[in-house]
Motif scaffolding. Structure first.
Motif, PDB file in Angstrom:
ATOM      1  N   PRO A 187       0.370  -1.044   0.534  1.00 40.72           N
ATOM      2  CA  PRO A 187      -0.397   0.060   0.026  1.00 40.72           C
ATOM      3  C   PRO A 187       0.977   1.223   0.016  1.00 40.72           C
ATOM      4  N   ASP A 188       0.257   2.460  -0.651  1.00 40.44           N
ATOM      5  CA  ASP A 188       0.837   3.626  -0.351  1.00 40.44           C
ATOM      6  C   ASP A 188       2.506   3.634  -1.554  1.00 40.44           C
ATOM      7  N   THR A 189       2.149   3.270  -2.247  1.00 37.69           N
ATOM      8  CA  THR A 189       3.231   2.839  -2.950  1.00 37.69           C
ATOM      9  C   THR A 189       2.743   3.362  -5.230  1.00 37.69           C
ATOM     10  N   ALA A 190       3.566   4.098  -4.782  1.00 38.27           N
ATOM     11  CA  ALA A 190       2.808   4.612  -6.739  1.00 38.27           C
ATOM     12  C   ALA A 190       4.029   3.862  -7.834  1.00 38.27           C
ATOM     13  N   GLU A 191       5.305   3.228  -7.546  1.00 36.34           N
ATOM     14  CA  GLU A 191       6.874   2.680  -8.461  1.00 36.34           C
ATOM     15  C   GLU A 191       7.507   1.356  -7.455  1.00 36.34           C
ATOM     16  N   LEU A 192       6.730   0.370  -7.726  1.00 35.14           N
ATOM     17  CA  LEU A 192       7.741  -0.570  -6.791  1.00 35.14           C
ATOM     18  C   LEU A 192       8.142  -1.629  -7.736  1.00 35.14           C
ATOM     19  N   HIS A 193       9.449  -1.271  -7.708  1.00 37.16           N
ATOM     20  CA  HIS A 193      10.422  -2.497  -8.824  1.00 37.16           C
ATOM     21  C   HIS A 193      11.492  -3.875  -7.898  1.00 37.16           C
ATOM     22  N   HIS A 194      10.978  -4.402  -9.180  1.00 37.39           N
ATOM     23  CA  HIS A 194      12.449  -5.217  -8.521  1.00 37.39           C
ATOM     24  C   HIS A 194      13.450  -5.506  -8.777  1.00 37.39           C
ATOM     25  N   GLU A 195      14.165  -6.480  -8.266  1.00 35.45           N
ATOM     26  CA  GLU A 195      15.941  -6.745  -8.335  1.00 35.45           C
ATOM     27  C   GLU A 195      15.685  -8.123  -7.561  1.00 35.45           C
ATOM     28  N   VAL A 196      15.968  -8.696  -9.080  1.00 31.02           N
ATOM     29  CA  VAL A 196      16.249 -10.427  -9.604  1.00 31.02           C
ATOM     30  C   VAL A 196      18.071  -9.977  -7.772  1.00 31.02           C
ATOM     31  N   GLU A 197      18.001 -11.287  -7.538  1.00 32.06           N
ATOM     32  CA  GLU A 197      19.789 -11.577  -6.772  1.00 32.06           C
ATOM     33  C   GLU A 197      20.053 -12.945  -6.559  1.00 32.06           C
ATOM     34  N   LEU A 198      21.201 -12.952  -6.204  1.00 33.04           N
ATOM     35  CA  LEU A 198      21.407 -14.432  -5.682  1.00 33.04           C
ATOM     36  C   LEU A 198      21.264 -13.686  -4.594  1.00 33.04           C
ATOM     37  N   VAL A 199      20.652 -15.402  -3.537  1.00 34.66           N
ATOM     38  CA  VAL A 199      20.433 -15.144  -2.105  1.00 34.66           C
ATOM     39  C   VAL A 199      21.346 -16.667  -1.459  1.00 34.66           C
ATOM     40  N   VAL A 200      22.169 -15.665  -0.577  1.00 33.95           N
ATOM     41  CA  VAL A 200      23.069 -16.307   0.247  1.00 33.95           C
ATOM     42  C   VAL A 200      22.745 -16.508   1.260  1.00 33.95           C
ATOM     43  N   LEU A 201      22.322 -18.065   2.277  1.00 34.96           N
ATOM     44  CA  LEU A 201      22.185 -18.581   3.836  1.00 34.96           C
ATOM     45  C   LEU A 201      23.210 -18.912   4.080  1.00 34.96           C
ATOM     46  N   LEU A 202      23.030 -18.843   5.606  1.00 35.95           N
ATOM     47  CA  LEU A 202      24.718 -19.227   6.157  1.00 35.95           C
ATOM     48  C   LEU A 202      24.300 -19.918   7.293  1.00 35.95           C
ATOM     49  N   ALA A 203      25.048 -20.313   7.408  1.00 32.26           N
ATOM     50  CA  ALA A 203      24.524 -22.243   8.598  1.00 32.26           C
ATOM     51  C   ALA A 203      26.150 -21.599   9.614  1.00 32.26           C
ATOM     52  N   SER A 204      26.152 -20.796   9.909  1.00 33.74           N
ATOM     53  CA  SER A 204      27.111 -20.321  11.152  1.00 33.74           C
ATOM     54  C   SER A 204      27.498 -18.803  10.505  1.00 33.74           C
ATOM     55  N   GLY A 205      28.049 -18.478  11.556  1.00 30.52           N
ATOM     56  CA  GLY A 205      28.670 -16.606  11.090  1.00 30.52           C
ATOM     57  C   GLY A 205      30.446 -16.408  11.734  1.00 30.52           C
ATOM     58  N   GLY A 206      30.236 -14.861  12.672  1.00 32.69           N
ATOM     59  CA  GLY A 206      31.582 -14.502  12.833  1.00 32.69           C
ATOM     60  C   GLY A 206      31.683 -13.183  13.013  1.00 32.69           C
ATOM     61  N   ARG A 207      32.378 -12.829  13.702  1.00 39.33           N
ATOM     62  CA  ARG A 207      32.919 -11.384  13.050  1.00 39.33           C
ATOM     63  C   ARG A 207      34.308 -10.918  12.408  1.00 39.33           C
ATOM     64  N   ASN A 208      34.602 -10.365  11.614  1.00 42.99           N
ATOM     65  CA  ASN A 208      35.829 -10.392  10.999  1.00 42.99           C
ATOM     66  C   ASN A 208      36.145 -11.104  10.456  1.00 42.99           C
ATOM     67  N   LEU A 209      35.691 -11.898   9.733  1.00 44.78           N
ATOM     68  CA  LEU A 209      35.355 -12.750   9.678  1.00 44.78           C
ATOM     69  C   LEU A 209      36.749 -13.192   7.768  1.00 44.78           C
ATOM     70  N   THR A 210      37.246 -14.211   7.523  1.00 42.70           N
ATOM     71  CA  THR A 210      38.286 -13.998   6.101  1.00 42.70           C
ATOM     72  C   THR A 210      37.182 -14.481   4.795  1.00 42.70           C
ATOM     73  N   PRO A 211      37.608 -13.989   3.738  1.00 42.26           N
ATOM     74  CA  PRO A 211      37.233 -14.755   2.448  1.00 42.26           C
ATOM     75  C   PRO A 211      36.309 -16.039   2.789  1.00 42.26           C
ATOM     76  N   GLU A 212      37.819 -17.403   3.311  1.00 40.50           N
ATOM     77  CA  GLU A 212      37.925 -18.570   3.125  1.00 40.50           C
ATOM     78  C   GLU A 212      36.897 -19.377   4.707  1.00 40.50           C
ATOM     79  N   GLN A 213      36.748 -18.291   5.862  1.00 38.53           N
ATOM     80  CA  GLN A 213      35.795 -18.676   6.805  1.00 38.53           C
ATOM     81  C   GLN A 213      34.696 -18.211   6.435  1.00 38.53           C
ATOM     82  N   ALA A 214      34.545 -17.283   5.267  1.00 42.14           N
ATOM     83  CA  ALA A 214      33.046 -16.577   5.444  1.00 42.14           C
ATOM     84  C   ALA A 214      32.152 -18.017   4.191  1.00 42.14           C
ATOM     85  N   ALA A 215      33.096 -18.385   3.169  1.00 38.23           N
ATOM     86  CA  ALA A 215      32.608 -18.529   2.842  1.00 38.23           C
ATOM     87  C   ALA A 215      32.255 -20.557   3.052  1.00 38.23           C
TER      88      ALA A 215
END
Length: 228
Positions: A69-97
């Motif tokens: 509601p209250d919308t005159a311009e609804l836009h689509h943005e297709v994306e790859l969504v990544v779902l996480l099984a674990s996490g952390g802070r200040n991860l390296t790319p290898e840890q993130a993968a």
């Protein structure tokens, strides 16, 4: 007077092997494809990742999505969504993968008129991204069964007409690097969903139109926009 008990369950998204993925939070990145950054008036060579979030309840797996509601311009943005099984802070790319549970096609729906007015007024624009059903997500495929590649195609069509098309190699920040960057700002955790950005071609949707989002090798995400 006794207090009423609070009962709440996280939203769950279906997985291709029959399991369900409980969503803790949804993180998103803007301007992660150079051509989309340019169409939004931003120089991608000078642009750091722009992170924002959606509430978990905004993510849905449904055949119909309500026009907000209250919308005159609804836009689509297709994306790859990544779902996480674990996490952390200040991860390296290898840890993130290694933290990735799986992947899905998704659409970041945006109330563009609401976002534009908020930006012009210097106000927060979270309500342009965090409304009901603002994040349709397709069937999740576990990381053991599918991995993103630079040549993987990503596309979106509306009523059979192609609107967006590109490939994952066009990302300024690939998946592992993007997750590592995000973990420098927030602590990632199991149950997080990360929308990784969209290629050029975003445009408006109307009630009655059917959206089909595709990431090559993943189940298609198909839904109809319906009047509220």
């Amino acid at each position: 007077m006794s207090e009423a008990a609070v009962s709440w369950q996280p939203p769950e998204l279906p997985v291709s092997d029959g399991r369900s993925f409980p969503v803790r939070h949804a993180w998103c990145v803007g301007r992660n494809y150079a051509d989309h950054a340019r169409e939004m008036g931003v120089d991608p060579e000078r642009s750091a990742p722009v992170f924002f979030s959606k509430p978990a309840q905004a993510l849905v797996h449904a055949e119909t999505v309500m026009y907000p509601p209250d919308t005159a311009e609804l836009h689509h943005e297709v994306e790859l969504v990544v779902l996480l099984a674990s996490g952390g802070r200040n991860l390296t790319p290898e840890q993130a993968a290694a933290a990735v549970f799986g992947y899905a096609a998704g659409v970041d729906l945006t109330r563009r008129d609401v976002q534009t007015r908020a930006k012009q007024a210097g106000q927060p624009w979270e309500m342009s991204k965090g409304f009901d059903q603002a994040g349709p997500v397709g069937l999740i495929v576990p990381a053991r069964d599918w991995q993103p590649e630079a040549e993987t195609a990503i596309a979106l069509s509306v009523d059979g007409q192609r609107r967006q098309a590109g490939w994952l190699g066009q990302m300024i920040w690939p998946v592992a690097e993007l997750l590592a960057q995000l973990s420098r700002t927030v602590t990632l955790a199991a149950g997080d969903a990360v929308f990784t950005g969209t290629p050029a071609g975003v445009s408006a949707l109307a009630p009655g139109e059917r959206v089909c989002a595709r990431v090559e090798g993943l189940p298609e995400l198909d839904f109809e926009i319906v009047a509220s």
